[in-house]
Design a protein around this motif. Sequence first.
Motif, PDB file in Angstrom:
ATOM      1  N   PRO B 108       0.842  -1.202   0.000  1.00 30.37           N
ATOM      2  CA  PRO B 108       0.000   0.000   0.000  1.00 30.37           C
ATOM      3  C   PRO B 108       0.873   1.246   0.000  1.00 30.37           C
ATOM      4  CG  PRO B 108       0.090  -0.968   2.194  1.00 30.37           C
ATOM      5  CD  PRO B 108       0.804  -1.924   1.280  1.00 30.37           C
ATOM      6  N   PRO B 109       0.546   2.227  -0.839  1.00 34.72           N
ATOM      7  CA  PRO B 109       1.340   3.460  -0.835  1.00 34.72           C
ATOM      8  C   PRO B 109       0.997   4.324   0.375  1.00 34.72           C
ATOM      9  CG  PRO B 109      -0.488   3.705  -2.342  1.00 34.72           C
ATOM     10  CD  PRO B 109      -0.555   2.290  -1.811  1.00 34.72           C
ATOM     11  N   LEU B 110       1.953   5.155   0.768  1.00 32.91           N
ATOM     12  CA  LEU B 110       1.716   6.124   1.835  1.00 32.91           C
ATOM     13  C   LEU B 110       0.894   7.275   1.263  1.00 32.91           C
ATOM     14  CD1 LEU B 110       2.553   6.941   4.799  1.00 32.91           C
ATOM     15  CD2 LEU B 110       4.278   8.382   3.705  1.00 32.91           C
ATOM     16  N   ARG B 111      -0.305   7.499   1.792  1.00 35.27           N
ATOM     17  CA  ARG B 111      -1.193   8.519   1.245  1.00 35.27           C
ATOM     18  C   ARG B 111      -1.946   9.249   2.359  1.00 35.27           C
ATOM     19  NH1 ARG B 111      -2.754   6.980  -4.069  1.00 35.27           N
ATOM     20  NH2 ARG B 111      -0.798   6.494  -5.131  1.00 35.27           N
ATOM     21  N   ALA B 120      -3.206   0.335  -3.604  1.00 38.90           N
ATOM     22  CA  ALA B 120      -3.196  -1.126  -3.685  1.00 38.90           C
ATOM     23  C   ALA B 120      -4.616  -1.691  -3.616  1.00 38.90           C
ATOM     24  CB  ALA B 120      -2.346  -1.690  -2.546  1.00 38.90           C
ATOM     25  N   GLY B 121      -4.761  -2.947  -4.006  1.00 36.99           N
ATOM     26  CA  GLY B 121      -6.061  -3.608  -3.961  1.00 36.99           C
ATOM     27  C   GLY B 121      -5.993  -4.889  -3.163  1.00 36.99           C
ATOM     28  N   LEU B 122      -7.147  -5.416  -2.814  1.00 35.38           N
ATOM     29  CA  LEU B 122      -7.243  -6.742  -2.201  1.00 35.38           C
ATOM     30  C   LEU B 122      -8.699  -7.167  -2.138  1.00 35.38           C
ATOM     31  CD1 LEU B 122      -8.256  -5.652   0.667  1.00 35.38           C
ATOM     32  CD2 LEU B 122      -5.951  -6.052   1.472  1.00 35.38           C
ATOM     33  N   VAL B 123      -8.937  -8.344  -1.589  1.00 39.24           N
ATOM     34  CA  VAL B 123     -10.301  -8.860  -1.462  1.00 39.24           C
ATOM     35  C   VAL B 123     -10.772  -8.656  -0.027  1.00 39.24           C
ATOM     36  CG1 VAL B 123     -11.710 -10.956  -1.502  1.00 39.24           C
ATOM     37  CG2 VAL B 123     -10.046 -10.530  -3.333  1.00 39.24           C
ATOM     38  N   LEU B 133     -11.342  -5.099  -4.351  1.00 33.29           N
ATOM     39  CA  LEU B 133     -10.927  -3.712  -4.537  1.00 33.29           C
ATOM     40  C   LEU B 133      -9.734  -3.662  -5.479  1.00 33.29           C
ATOM     41  CD1 LEU B 133     -11.039  -2.427  -0.827  1.00 33.29           C
ATOM     42  CD2 LEU B 133     -12.773  -2.084  -2.604  1.00 33.29           C
ATOM     43  N   LYS B 134      -9.882  -2.895  -6.577  1.00 27.72           N
ATOM     44  CA  LYS B 134      -8.727  -2.698  -7.472  1.00 27.72           C
ATOM     45  C   LYS B 134      -7.776  -1.682  -6.859  1.00 27.72           C
ATOM     46  CE  LYS B 134     -10.652  -3.989 -11.905  1.00 27.72           C
ATOM     47  NZ  LYS B 134     -11.157  -3.523 -13.205  1.00 27.72           N
ATOM     48  N   ASP B 135      -8.346  -0.738  -6.121  1.00 28.52           N
ATOM     49  CA  ASP B 135      -7.526   0.185  -5.345  1.00 28.52           C
ATOM     50  C   ASP B 135      -8.321   0.575  -4.104  1.00 28.52           C
ATOM     51  OD1 ASP B 135      -9.404   1.995  -6.306  1.00 28.52           O
ATOM     52  OD2 ASP B 135      -8.080   2.679  -7.891  1.00 28.52           O
TER      53      ASP B 135
END
Lengths: 215, 215
Positions: B108-111, B120-123, B133-135
């Motif tokens: 995951p990027p720092l945002r 980043a994405g995940l389920v 999630l695609k992002d």
Amino acid sequence: MIDQIVTQVLSVFSNSVVADGAVKGIPVGISNRHIHLSAYHVETLFGRGHTLTPKKDLTQVGEFAAEETVTLVGPKGVLQGVRVLGPARKITQVEISCTDGFNLGILPPLRDSGQIVESAGLVVVGTSGAITLKDGVICAARHIHMNHDDAQRFGVSDGDRVMAEVDGPRGCIFKNVLVRVHPSFRLEFHLDTDEANAVGLKNGDQVRLPQCEEV
Amino acid sequence: MIDQIVTQVLSVFSNSVVADGAVKGIPVGISNRHIHLSAYHVETLFGRGHTLTPKKDLTQVGEFAAEETVTLVGPKGVLQGVRVLGPARKITQVEISCTDGFNLGILPPLRDSGQIVESAGLVVVGTSGAITLKDGVICAARHIHMNHDDAQRFGVSDGDRVMAEVDGPRGCIFKNVLVRVHPSFRLEFHLDTDEANAVGLKNGDQVRLPQCEEV
């Protein structure tokens, strides 16, 4: 006092802008959870007569990551595949992050390496047996290894506590960083995975000592 | 420039030694991994017509930890019991630590919150369904919530980046701390579990803004 402050602040400023390579960073070495074992415990965990098998040399001379790994078992959780570092030491010591401690269900105190009196305990499982540590589990305090030439260059001595500065979006200035000086040490800033992840450092990145004027 | 530096340094020194209570710390709020869900995703994960059930109010007005939890599934690992925070938002956002990211197998990027483009994405799995999630997965940048009175007191404005100092054996100075000012905000320094564990902070501890002279 004002003179002193101005000199110190200006030296930091000038350090930041020097472009001739005189300001050298300190390479970062991130310590993932690991265990140092006594020769006796190597045998308990891996069998009579067993000695550690070097897998990969570490930056510090003579130190290696061993082929052997152990499982750490705490009251709340388990960590598998925890690397044994060699060579064998006089006393077994487990170094984990604070996050690891939460996951295991123990509260390892923040200590300099070797200071394990009244530290945390847990069960360590190897391929041939297990040991129950009453203490020996610590969260290792960040520190910088250096030899005497480095120490002279940075103007610090063994046992000093210095500040180490990290650049980048998650930049920070670590306070209370222990300086450890020994002829065999290679220049390296050791911190744990919590610290590295918190500030966005990776192995091979560099930190600076903002308060140390290099000569 | 020297005058400016001296004034600044002395103000820090005087801040440190003031004993009349004028220097106020900022309470720390540690963000464990959590998810903000859109109303649509609440229904996908927990069933048609479902709305979040408040379990516990958070410090920020109107925000709550919900009874609902989800499971995060990444390419390398799974995190169960991840708390949903309410109320529902326009866009689903997952906030995890860098350590969580390693365990899940994503980066995951720092945002800053809300900046999820190309994150980043995940389920995400709930009791009635799952979403991919695609992002939307970020590592949230540390920040300070405050209202306009606080902002005036510290001499900062919305969007400023300041330094926040932590005392103690693992003390540090966090750089690039985002200031977020809103009339409804309660004074609180938000950081994630990596950052808190790295510097030994617990909920209810306090940090200081060394560069801000309070008036």
